[in-house]
Design a protein around this motif. Structure first.
Motif, PDB file in Angstrom:
ATOM      1  N   GLY A 110      12.662  17.894  -4.840  1.00 19.19           N
ATOM      2  CA  GLY A 110      12.278  18.052  -3.445  1.00 19.19           C
ATOM      3  C   GLY A 110      12.176  19.531  -3.097  1.00 19.19           C
ATOM      4  O   GLY A 110      12.462  20.394  -3.920  1.00 19.19           O
ATOM      5  N   LEU A 111      11.752  19.806  -1.867  1.00 14.16           N
ATOM      6  CA  LEU A 111      11.514  21.192  -1.455  1.00 14.16           C
ATOM      7  C   LEU A 111      12.226  21.500  -0.145  1.00 14.16           C
ATOM      8  O   LEU A 111      12.458  20.615   0.670  1.00 14.16           O
ATOM      9  N   SER A 112      12.545  22.771   0.052  1.00 12.31           N
ATOM     10  CA  SER A 112      13.085  23.239   1.328  1.00 12.31           C
ATOM     11  C   SER A 112      11.916  23.623   2.212  1.00 12.31           C
ATOM     12  O   SER A 112      11.004  24.340   1.789  1.00 12.31           O
ATOM     13  N   LEU A 113      11.954  23.156   3.435  1.00  7.59           N
ATOM     14  CA  LEU A 113      10.934  23.489   4.422  1.00  7.59           C
ATOM     15  C   LEU A 113      11.429  24.705   5.194  1.00  7.59           C
ATOM     16  O   LEU A 113      12.541  24.694   5.729  1.00  7.59           O
ATOM     17  N   ARG A 114      10.632  25.778   5.226  1.00  7.26           N
ATOM     18  CA  ARG A 114      11.067  27.029   5.841  1.00  7.26           C
ATOM     19  C   ARG A 114      10.196  27.376   7.042  1.00  7.26           C
ATOM     20  O   ARG A 114       9.045  26.970   7.119  1.00  7.26           O
ATOM     21  N   SER A 115      10.760  28.168   7.944  1.00  9.22           N
ATOM     22  CA  SER A 115      10.064  28.537   9.175  1.00  9.22           C
ATOM     23  C   SER A 115       8.960  29.568   8.925  1.00  9.22           C
ATOM     24  O   SER A 115       7.992  29.629   9.671  1.00  9.22           O
ATOM     25  N   GLN A 116       9.099  30.393   7.896  1.00  9.63           N
ATOM     26  CA  GLN A 116       8.134  31.435   7.551  1.00  9.63           C
ATOM     27  C   GLN A 116       7.896  31.407   6.041  1.00  9.63           C
ATOM     28  O   GLN A 116       8.726  30.901   5.294  1.00  9.63           O
ATOM     29  N   SER A 118       8.686  32.816   3.282  1.00  8.23           N
ATOM     30  CA  SER A 118       9.588  33.757   2.636  1.00  8.23           C
ATOM     31  C   SER A 118      10.848  33.034   2.189  1.00  8.23           C
ATOM     32  O   SER A 118      11.312  32.120   2.867  1.00  8.23           O
ATOM     33  N   GLN A 119      11.421  33.449   1.047  1.00 11.02           N
ATOM     34  CA  GLN A 119      12.675  32.872   0.556  1.00 11.02           C
ATOM     35  C   GLN A 119      13.817  33.127   1.531  1.00 11.02           C
ATOM     36  O   GLN A 119      14.753  32.354   1.606  1.00 11.02           O
ATOM     37  N   GLU A 120      13.758  34.223   2.273  1.00 14.23           N
ATOM     38  CA  GLU A 120      14.822  34.583   3.199  1.00 14.23           C
ATOM     39  C   GLU A 120      14.683  33.899   4.551  1.00 14.23           C
ATOM     40  O   GLU A 120      15.560  33.994   5.397  1.00 14.23           O
ATOM     41  N   ALA A 121      13.555  33.199   4.789  1.00 15.30           N
ATOM     42  CA  ALA A 121      13.315  32.551   6.081  1.00 15.30           C
ATOM     43  C   ALA A 121      14.276  31.382   6.279  1.00 15.30           C
ATOM     44  O   ALA A 121      14.803  30.820   5.324  1.00 15.30           O
ATOM     45  N   GLU A 122      14.480  31.020   7.538  1.00 13.81           N
ATOM     46  CA  GLU A 122      15.384  29.929   7.909  1.00 13.81           C
ATOM     47  C   GLU A 122      14.881  28.591   7.366  1.00 13.81           C
ATOM     48  O   GLU A 122      13.687  28.287   7.438  1.00 13.81           O
ATOM     49  N   GLY A 156       6.075  23.322   8.380  1.00 16.42           N
ATOM     50  CA  GLY A 156       6.829  24.419   7.804  1.00 16.42           C
ATOM     51  C   GLY A 156       6.163  24.914   6.531  1.00 16.42           C
ATOM     52  O   GLY A 156       5.107  24.429   6.127  1.00 16.42           O
ATOM     53  N   TRP A 157       6.814  25.856   5.873  1.00 14.09           N
ATOM     54  CA  TRP A 157       6.272  26.500   4.681  1.00 14.09           C
ATOM     55  C   TRP A 157       7.052  26.075   3.449  1.00 14.09           C
ATOM     56  O   TRP A 157       8.274  25.975   3.495  1.00 14.09           O
ATOM     57  N   VAL A 158       6.335  25.815   2.345  1.00 14.84           N
ATOM     58  CA  VAL A 158       6.953  25.505   1.058  1.00 14.84           C
ATOM     59  C   VAL A 158       6.324  26.403   0.001  1.00 14.84           C
ATOM     60  O   VAL A 158       5.212  26.901   0.171  1.00 14.84           O
TER      61      VAL A 158
END
Length: 173
Positions: A110-116, A118-122, A156-158
């Motif tokens: 699976g993947l983490s959905l991020r706000s931006q 970037s690996q450092e994004a929330e 979100g971003w993946v």
């Protein structure tokens, strides 16, 4: 009556056997402890309350599934007809930009959905393996993809390369 040289050789061989045996035991211990899969993560978009509300079907040995008694509707003969609600129009999905297409998550964990992008994004959620998504756009260097979860408004971003296209353009494009 063993000579001193024979005792030395036998002692040396025994010491080597003990060292090899303990090394194999330690290696097996670490291999076994690192091969256990971690518990499946629970993401914020997983909704166990909705799954608990769905009626549970049981299948008797005869074949046809039936609803469990606690979820069966209590029906009683009614002399007067009851009015039914007319179906309501479903809201149309958010319009998609040109170039959007359907896909699915191909990364087994699976993947983490991020706000931006970037690996450092929330982290704002997660997407599970084989979940259907809509790929909306990619960043400039094509290393991140903006997605929308199918059947949801969550976006979100993946990381790019962890999804695959499953058909052509999204309906209405």
């Amino acid at each position: 009556m063993l000579s001193g040289l024979t005792k030395f050789i036998l002692g040396f061989i025994l010491a080597i056997a003990v060292l090899i045996g303990s090394g194999v035991a330690v290696a097996l211990y670490f291999m076994r402890s690192t091969s256990i899969a971690p518990a499946k993560p629970i993401f914020s978009n997983d909704s166990p309350s909705l799954k608990a509300q769905a009626p549970k079907a049981t299948e008797p040995r005869g074949g046809k599934p039936t609803l469990k008694p606690e979820t069966q509707a209590q029906s009683s003969p009614s002399p007067t007809p009851t009015p039914t609600e007319s179906p309501k129009a479903t809201p149309s999905p958010k319009p998609l930009p040109a170039g959007a297409y359907r896909g699915r998550v191909s990364w087994a964990e699976g993947l983490s959905l991020r706000s931006q992008p970037s690996q450092e994004a929330e982290k704002i959620g997660g997407v599970r393996f084989n979940q259907k998504i809509i790929i909306l756009e990619e960043n400039d260097d094509k290393s991140w993809q903006k997605i929308r979860l199918e059947g949801s408004e969550q976006e979100g971003w993946v990381k790019a390369g962890n999804t695959e296209k499953i058909d052509g353009k999204v309906d209405g494009q």
